[in-house]
Motif scaffolding. Structure first.
Motif, mmCIF file in Angstrom:
data_model
loop_
_atom_site.group_PDB
_atom_site.id
_atom_site.type_symbol
_atom_site.label_atom_id
_atom_site.label_comp_id
_atom_site.label_asym_id
_atom_site.label_seq_id
_atom_site.Cartn_x
_atom_site.Cartn_y
_atom_site.Cartn_z
ATOM 1 N N ALA A 105 43.880 53.219 35.001
ATOM 2 C CA ALA A 105 44.623 52.024 34.595
ATOM 3 C C ALA A 105 43.973 51.372 33.383
ATOM 4 O O ALA A 105 42.767 51.105 33.371
ATOM 5 C CB ALA A 105 44.697 51.033 35.750
ATOM 6 N N ALA A 106 44.773 51.103 32.367
ATOM 7 C CA ALA A 106 44.253 50.521 31.129
ATOM 8 C C ALA A 106 43.596 49.166 31.366
ATOM 9 O O ALA A 106 42.561 48.856 30.769
ATOM 10 C CB ALA A 106 45.375 50.398 30.108
ATOM 11 N N ALA A 107 44.187 48.343 32.236
ATOM 12 C CA ALA A 107 43.631 47.017 32.499
ATOM 13 C C ALA A 107 42.254 47.121 33.138
ATOM 14 O O ALA A 107 41.344 46.346 32.817
ATOM 15 C CB ALA A 107 44.576 46.226 33.406
ATOM 16 N N PHE A 108 42.085 48.071 34.041
ATOM 17 C CA PHE A 108 40.800 48.261 34.707
ATOM 18 C C PHE A 108 39.755 48.750 33.704
ATOM 19 O O PHE A 108 38.618 48.260 33.677
ATOM 20 C CB PHE A 108 40.963 49.258 35.845
ATOM 21 C CG PHE A 108 39.721 49.462 36.674
ATOM 22 C CD1 PHE A 108 39.238 48.459 37.489
ATOM 23 C CD2 PHE A 108 39.037 50.667 36.626
ATOM 24 C CE1 PHE A 108 38.095 48.649 38.249
ATOM 25 C CE2 PHE A 108 37.901 50.867 37.376
ATOM 26 C CZ PHE A 108 37.423 49.849 38.200
ATOM 27 N N LEU A 161 46.197 39.792 40.782
ATOM 28 C CA LEU A 161 45.876 40.283 39.441
ATOM 29 C C LEU A 161 47.124 40.641 38.645
ATOM 30 O O LEU A 161 47.227 40.305 37.464
ATOM 31 C CB LEU A 161 44.974 41.525 39.537
ATOM 32 C CG LEU A 161 43.595 41.340 40.167
ATOM 33 C CD1 LEU A 161 42.850 42.670 40.184
ATOM 34 C CD2 LEU A 161 42.785 40.285 39.426
ATOM 35 N N ALA A 162 48.055 41.353 39.266
ATOM 36 C CA ALA A 162 49.237 41.823 38.525
ATOM 37 C C ALA A 162 50.278 42.325 39.505
ATOM 38 O O ALA A 162 49.991 42.567 40.676
ATOM 39 C CB ALA A 162 48.853 42.932 37.552
ATOM 40 N N ASP A 163 51.498 42.476 39.003
ATOM 41 C CA ASP A 163 52.576 43.118 39.751
ATOM 42 C C ASP A 163 52.932 44.421 39.041
ATOM 43 O O ASP A 163 53.254 44.425 37.849
ATOM 44 C CB ASP A 163 53.814 42.215 39.828
ATOM 45 C CG ASP A 163 53.584 41.009 40.723
ATOM 46 O OD1 ASP A 163 53.071 41.194 41.842
ATOM 47 O OD2 ASP A 163 53.912 39.882 40.303
ATOM 48 N N TRP A 164 52.849 45.511 39.784
ATOM 49 C CA TRP A 164 53.188 46.830 39.245
ATOM 50 C C TRP A 164 54.425 47.358 39.957
ATOM 51 O O TRP A 164 54.805 46.874 41.012
ATOM 52 C CB TRP A 164 52.033 47.811 39.452
ATOM 53 C CG TRP A 164 50.866 47.601 38.535
ATOM 54 C CD1 TRP A 164 50.775 46.691 37.520
ATOM 55 C CD2 TRP A 164 49.620 48.305 38.545
ATOM 56 N NE1 TRP A 164 49.556 46.790 36.895
ATOM 57 C CE2 TRP A 164 48.828 47.773 37.509
ATOM 58 C CE3 TRP A 164 49.099 49.331 39.323
ATOM 59 C CZ2 TRP A 164 47.545 48.242 37.235
ATOM 60 C CZ3 TRP A 164 47.828 49.808 39.061
ATOM 61 C CH2 TRP A 164 47.064 49.265 38.016
ATOM 62 N N ARG A 165 55.022 48.386 39.358
ATOM 63 C CA ARG A 165 56.174 49.056 39.968
ATOM 64 C C ARG A 165 55.872 50.544 40.145
ATOM 65 O O ARG A 165 55.103 51.137 39.398
ATOM 66 C CB ARG A 165 57.433 48.905 39.102
ATOM 67 C CG ARG A 165 58.133 47.586 39.265
ATOM 68 C CD ARG A 165 59.476 47.601 38.554
ATOM 69 N NE ARG A 165 60.184 46.349 38.735
ATOM 70 C CZ ARG A 165 60.967 46.084 39.768
ATOM 71 N NH1 ARG A 165 61.162 47.002 40.703
ATOM 72 N NH2 ARG A 165 61.578 44.920 39.875
ATOM 73 N N TRP A 166 56.502 51.106 41.157
ATOM 74 C CA TRP A 166 56.484 52.543 41.334
ATOM 75 C C TRP A 166 57.589 53.172 40.483
ATOM 76 O O TRP A 166 58.678 52.604 40.362
ATOM 77 C CB TRP A 166 56.744 52.922 42.801
ATOM 78 C CG TRP A 166 55.695 52.471 43.758
ATOM 79 C CD1 TRP A 166 55.793 51.463 44.675
ATOM 80 C CD2 TRP A 166 54.378 53.022 43.926
ATOM 81 N NE1 TRP A 166 54.631 51.344 45.390
ATOM 82 C CE2 TRP A 166 53.748 52.292 44.956
ATOM 83 C CE3 TRP A 166 53.688 54.069 43.307
ATOM 84 C CZ2 TRP A 166 52.456 52.571 45.369
ATOM 85 C CZ3 TRP A 166 52.400 54.338 43.719
ATOM 86 C CH2 TRP A 166 51.798 53.603 44.738
ATOM 87 N N HIS A 167 57.300 54.318 39.904
ATOM 88 C CA HIS A 167 58.303 55.109 39.199
ATOM 89 C C HIS A 167 58.069 56.580 39.512
ATOM 90 O O HIS A 167 56.956 56.981 39.893
ATOM 91 C CB HIS A 167 58.226 54.897 37.688
ATOM 92 C CG HIS A 167 58.599 53.517 37.250
ATOM 93 N ND1 HIS A 167 59.895 53.116 37.076
ATOM 94 C CD2 HIS A 167 57.829 52.445 36.972
ATOM 95 C CE1 HIS A 167 59.919 51.848 36.702
ATOM 96 N NE2 HIS A 167 58.678 51.416 36.632
ATOM 97 N N GLU A 288 41.580 38.168 33.881
ATOM 98 C CA GLU A 288 42.047 38.062 32.495
ATOM 99 C C GLU A 288 42.536 39.404 31.963
ATOM 100 O O GLU A 288 43.548 39.473 31.250
ATOM 101 C CB GLU A 288 40.921 37.526 31.611
ATOM 102 C CG GLU A 288 40.652 36.046 31.781
ATOM 103 C CD GLU A 288 39.828 35.466 30.650
ATOM 104 O OE1 GLU A 288 39.793 34.234 30.521
ATOM 105 O OE2 GLU A 288 39.210 36.249 29.883
ATOM 106 N N SER A 289 41.834 40.483 32.304
ATOM 107 C CA SER A 289 42.210 41.807 31.788
ATOM 108 C C SER A 289 43.557 42.249 32.341
ATOM 109 O O SER A 289 44.398 42.785 31.603
ATOM 110 C CB SER A 289 41.129 42.829 32.140
ATOM 111 O OG SER A 289 39.905 42.509 31.507
#
Length: 310
Positions: A105-108, A161-167, A288-289
């Motif tokens: 993950a780019a944010a991580f 931290l964030a909301d992600w989606r499955w694709h 923040e990231s």
């Protein structure tokens, strides 16, 4: 203050499961811990623990009291951490647990770079595993968790931290040689790679289709699922935050981009609300990231890739 010691001793017994373990944490003898519990029982005329040679378990009264005692113990621990933070530099080891797919993950990755750059005295230890890390034994400071599992334990603190989606993803080479996919009904005929069997409800303009894959290539690590999908071995259900780089460089494409699955939340979970300075610094950078992560929606990235190829 002396009246609080029996309550804190009882909370420690519940948290650590035995008189001996509680005694070590509290810095007293097991007999002293036992005396505190007996004092509580005698003073209030209730039995708090079922005792046997091998096991301790709270009675109904003990469970009711235990909820308050555990909150009291957490408050005391928070107060001590606050005092420690007032005099402690941001340095030392921070142990962070995460599922293996988070490494992509780019944010991580951005958070790791910032921690190294902004707090060089922090020694970050990463523990990647698909199993939920146990934060109660003190071996992990922060655990990254997704979905409702982050909120399973009421004594833990989950920070969004964030909301992600499955694709659904596939490599261009796989899509070139495989049967066309124009509707979710086509998915069952394809090869799948998974850590858990793909499940969920695909939606498009009021139309619904249940994704219910029954077989495929099982992987015990989430990171391996993405890599094998990039290698063209089959379809995979991946989080957009983990697959964004592969989509951006054309290694993966979104399958059925007009169909969506429900989002899920990513949390940073800790055992206490107040953290040591070094842990608080890592939490701040993580938040923040992930908040500033400019990951493109996979559909947008896929369109950009296709445009560049024409």
């Amino acid at each position: 203050m002396d009246d609080l010691r029996p309550l804190l001793a009882f909370a420690a017994v519940l948290e650590h499961g035995s008189m001996n373990a509680a005694a070590q944490v509290l810095g007293m003898s097991p007999s002293a811990v036992s005396q505190h519990i007996s004092r509580l029982e005698k003073l209030h005329g209730v039995k708090l623990l079922h005792r046997s040679t091998r096991h301790l378990a709270p009675t109904d009264a003990g469970s009711a009291l235990g909820e308050h005692c555990l909150r009291l113990l957490a408050s005391v621990q928070d107060a001590r951490l606050t005092l420690t933070n007032l005099k402690t530099d941001i340095a030392g080891e921070v142990r962070l647990a995460a599922p293996t797919g988070m490494a992509d993950a780019a944010a991580f990755q951005q958070a790791l770079r910032r921690i190294r750059r902004e707090h060089p005295a922090i020694r970050l230890a990463l523990y990647f595993d698909e199993a939920l890390a146990d934060l109660r034994d003190g071996s992990i400071d922060i655990a990254l968790r997704g979905g409702a599992h982050a909120l399973d334990a009421p004594d833990l603190v989950a920070r969004h931290l964030a909301d992600w989606r499955w694709h659904i993803y596939a490599a261009p080479a796989y899509l070139r040689d495989a049967p066309a996919i124009t509707h979710p009904a086509d998915l069952a005929a394809h090869t799948w790679i998974y850590h858990e069997l793909p499940r969920g409800e695909l939606c498009r303009d009021g139309e619904h289709h249940l994704l219910n894959i029954e077989s495929g290539l099982y992987c015990n690590r989430l990171a391996a699922v993405c890599r094998l999908c990039v290698a063209g071995l089959g379809l995979a259900l991946l989080a957009d935050g983990e697959a964004a780089d592969a989509v951006a460089d054309g290694s993966l494409r979104v399958v059925l981009p007009d169909w969506t699955l429900p989002p899920f939340a990513i949390y940073a979970v800790t055992p206490h609300r107040v953290q040591a300075g070094r842990v608080a610094a890592v939490l701040h950078i993580l938040r923040e990231s992930f908040a500033s992560d400019t990951v493109h929606h996979p559909l947008v990235a896929d369109k950009v890739t296709k445009k560049a190829q024409t």
